[in-house]
Design a protein around this motif. Structure first.
Motif, PDB file in Angstrom:
ATOM      1  N   CYS A  54       0.833  -1.207   0.000  1.00 37.78           N
ATOM      2  CA  CYS A  54       0.000   0.000   0.000  1.00 37.78           C
ATOM      3  C   CYS A  54       0.866   1.254   0.000  1.00 37.78           C
ATOM      4  CB  CYS A  54      -0.930  -0.002   1.204  1.00 37.78           C
ATOM      5  SG  CYS A  54      -2.193  -1.288   1.158  1.00 37.78           S
ATOM      6  N   ALA A  55       1.902   1.258   0.824  1.00 40.56           N
ATOM      7  CA  ALA A  55       2.779   2.418   0.931  1.00 40.56           C
ATOM      8  C   ALA A  55       3.507   2.706  -0.373  1.00 40.56           C
ATOM      9  CB  ALA A  55       3.781   2.210   2.056  1.00 40.56           C
ATOM     10  N   LEU A 105      -9.841  -9.706   1.457  1.00 35.57           N
ATOM     11  CA  LEU A 105      -8.939 -10.805   1.094  1.00 35.57           C
ATOM     12  C   LEU A 105      -8.142 -11.229   2.315  1.00 35.57           C
ATOM     13  CD1 LEU A 105      -7.485  -9.190  -2.129  1.00 35.57           C
ATOM     14  CD2 LEU A 105      -8.980 -11.171  -2.075  1.00 35.57           C
ATOM     15  N   PRO A 106      -8.055 -12.527   2.578  1.00 33.63           N
ATOM     16  CA  PRO A 106      -7.204 -12.980   3.687  1.00 33.63           C
ATOM     17  C   PRO A 106      -5.754 -12.562   3.457  1.00 33.63           C
ATOM     18  CG  PRO A 106      -8.575 -14.778   2.871  1.00 33.63           C
ATOM     19  CD  PRO A 106      -8.712 -13.637   1.896  1.00 33.63           C
ATOM     20  N   LEU A 107      -5.070 -12.160   4.512  1.00 33.55           N
ATOM     21  CA  LEU A 107      -3.674 -11.742   4.384  1.00 33.55           C
ATOM     22  C   LEU A 107      -2.762 -12.888   3.961  1.00 33.55           C
ATOM     23  CD1 LEU A 107      -3.226  -9.280   7.369  1.00 33.55           C
ATOM     24  CD2 LEU A 107      -3.665  -8.758   4.965  1.00 33.55           C
ATOM     25  N   ASP A 108      -3.242 -14.134   4.117  1.00 37.21           N
ATOM     26  CA  ASP A 108      -2.426 -15.269   3.675  1.00 37.21           C
ATOM     27  C   ASP A 108      -2.783 -15.718   2.254  1.00 37.21           C
ATOM     28  OD1 ASP A 108      -4.866 -16.465   4.171  1.00 37.21           O
ATOM     29  OD2 ASP A 108      -4.086 -17.974   5.551  1.00 37.21           O
ATOM     30  N   LEU A 113      -2.876 -10.608  -3.892  1.00 44.20           N
ATOM     31  CA  LEU A 113      -2.954  -9.449  -2.991  1.00 44.20           C
ATOM     32  C   LEU A 113      -2.378  -8.200  -3.655  1.00 44.20           C
ATOM     33  CD1 LEU A 113      -1.987 -11.010   0.436  1.00 44.20           C
ATOM     34  CD2 LEU A 113      -4.138  -9.877  -0.116  1.00 44.20           C
ATOM     35  N   ALA A 114      -1.218  -8.337  -4.264  1.00 42.47           N
ATOM     36  CA  ALA A 114      -0.585  -7.185  -4.913  1.00 42.47           C
ATOM     37  C   ALA A 114      -1.463  -6.646  -6.036  1.00 42.47           C
ATOM     38  CB  ALA A 114       0.788  -7.570  -5.440  1.00 42.47           C
ATOM     39  N   ARG A 145      -4.768  -6.938  -6.376  1.00 38.96           N
ATOM     40  CA  ARG A 145      -5.990  -6.334  -5.836  1.00 38.96           C
ATOM     41  C   ARG A 145      -5.718  -4.989  -5.163  1.00 38.96           C
ATOM     42  NH1 ARG A 145      -9.863  -7.924  -8.779  1.00 38.96           N
ATOM     43  NH2 ARG A 145      -9.545 -10.102  -9.281  1.00 38.96           N
ATOM     44  N   VAL A 146      -4.591  -4.859  -4.465  1.00 39.51           N
ATOM     45  CA  VAL A 146      -4.242  -3.575  -3.846  1.00 39.51           C
ATOM     46  C   VAL A 146      -4.012  -2.529  -4.930  1.00 39.51           C
ATOM     47  CG1 VAL A 146      -2.407  -2.357  -2.583  1.00 39.51           C
ATOM     48  CG2 VAL A 146      -3.372  -4.474  -1.654  1.00 39.51           C
ATOM     49  N   ARG A 147      -3.235  -2.876  -5.955  1.00 35.66           N
ATOM     50  CA  ARG A 147      -2.955  -1.922  -7.044  1.00 35.66           C
ATOM     51  C   ARG A 147      -4.236  -1.546  -7.787  1.00 35.66           C
ATOM     52  NH1 ARG A 147       1.455  -5.394  -7.986  1.00 35.66           N
ATOM     53  NH2 ARG A 147       0.298  -6.323  -9.706  1.00 35.66           N
ATOM     54  N   HIS A 148      -5.078  -2.536  -8.042  1.00 27.22           N
ATOM     55  CA  HIS A 148      -6.320  -2.276  -8.767  1.00 27.22           C
ATOM     56  C   HIS A 148      -7.232  -1.362  -7.959  1.00 27.22           C
ATOM     57  CE1 HIS A 148      -9.359  -2.962 -11.788  1.00 27.22           C
ATOM     58  NE2 HIS A 148     -10.226  -3.321 -10.862  1.00 27.22           N
ATOM     59  N   SER A 149      -7.368  -1.626  -6.679  1.00 24.44           N
ATOM     60  CA  SER A 149      -8.184  -0.777  -5.808  1.00 24.44           C
ATOM     61  C   SER A 149      -7.638   0.648  -5.801  1.00 24.44           C
ATOM     62  CB  SER A 149      -8.201  -1.351  -4.390  1.00 24.44           C
ATOM     63  OG  SER A 149      -8.981  -0.555  -3.533  1.00 24.44           O
ATOM     64  N   TYR A 150      -6.334   0.778  -5.671  1.00 26.34           N
ATOM     65  CA  TYR A 150      -5.695   2.091  -5.689  1.00 26.34           C
ATOM     66  C   TYR A 150      -6.034   2.837  -6.983  1.00 26.34           C
ATOM     67  CZ  TYR A 150      -2.024   5.533  -6.390  1.00 26.34           C
ATOM     68  OH  TYR A 150      -1.352   6.697  -6.674  1.00 26.34           O
ATOM     69  N   ARG A 151      -5.870   2.158  -8.119  1.00 28.97           N
ATOM     70  CA  ARG A 151      -6.129   2.808  -9.410  1.00 28.97           C
ATOM     71  C   ARG A 151      -7.592   3.221  -9.555  1.00 28.97           C
ATOM     72  NH1 ARG A 151      -2.514  -1.387 -11.543  1.00 28.97           N
ATOM     73  NH2 ARG A 151      -4.388  -2.514 -12.126  1.00 28.97           N
ATOM     74  N   LEU A 152      -8.518   2.380  -9.089  1.00 28.80           N
ATOM     75  CA  LEU A 152      -9.945   2.723  -9.161  1.00 28.80           C
ATOM     76  C   LEU A 152     -10.253   3.973  -8.352  1.00 28.80           C
ATOM     77  CD1 LEU A 152     -11.545  -0.816  -8.747  1.00 28.80           C
ATOM     78  CD2 LEU A 152     -11.659   0.623 -10.797  1.00 28.80           C
TER      79      LEU A 152
END
Length: 121
Positions: free
Chosen positions: A10-11, A78-81, A87-88, A90-97
């Motif tokens: 995220c950072a 999403l589970p952290l495991d 995970l990467a 989905r985080v990037r996609h959420s950020y871009r949206l």
């Protein structure tokens, strides 16, 4: 995958800011003042935005994610495991949206997306 590694993902997003708006140990990641990822106090899941309720339902039905409590149906937890690549992504996609939904003036004030992070045109 650990909470620390998801926080690192995220950072790494341009202009991402961390906060704990409700206190108690949440990791709330924002861009332009809007949340794009959220890890609750328990630290077992990361909530991210999807492109719509249909995608969220598909991820839930296939067991990739769960319904994200307290958030719109287009968000999933999403589970952290989960697989690191998932995970990467989905985080990037959420950020871009979230970034793309910001006012153009605010988007222009953010650090630019790298060529790797830019969505296909």
């Amino acid at each position: 995958m650990s909470r620390e590694l998801v926080n690192e993902m995220c950072a790494a997003q341009p202009g991402a800011e961390w906060s704990d708006p409700w206190g108690g140990g949440h990791d709330c990641w924002k861009v332009g003042g809007k949340i794009f990822a959220l890890i609750g106090v328990e630290g077992t899941h990361v909530a991210v935005k999807t492109s719509g309720t249909e995608i969220a339902e598909l991820l839930i039905q296939t067991g990739v994610a769960e319904r994200a409590p307290y958030l719109h149906r287009s968000w999933v937890a999403l589970p952290l495991d989960s697989a690191p690549d998932e995970l990467a992504h989905r985080v990037r996609h959420s950020y871009r949206l979230i970034r793309a939904a910001l006012p153009k003036k605010l988007q222009a004030e953010l650090p630019p997306l790298s060529m790797v992070e830019r969505p296909a045109e």
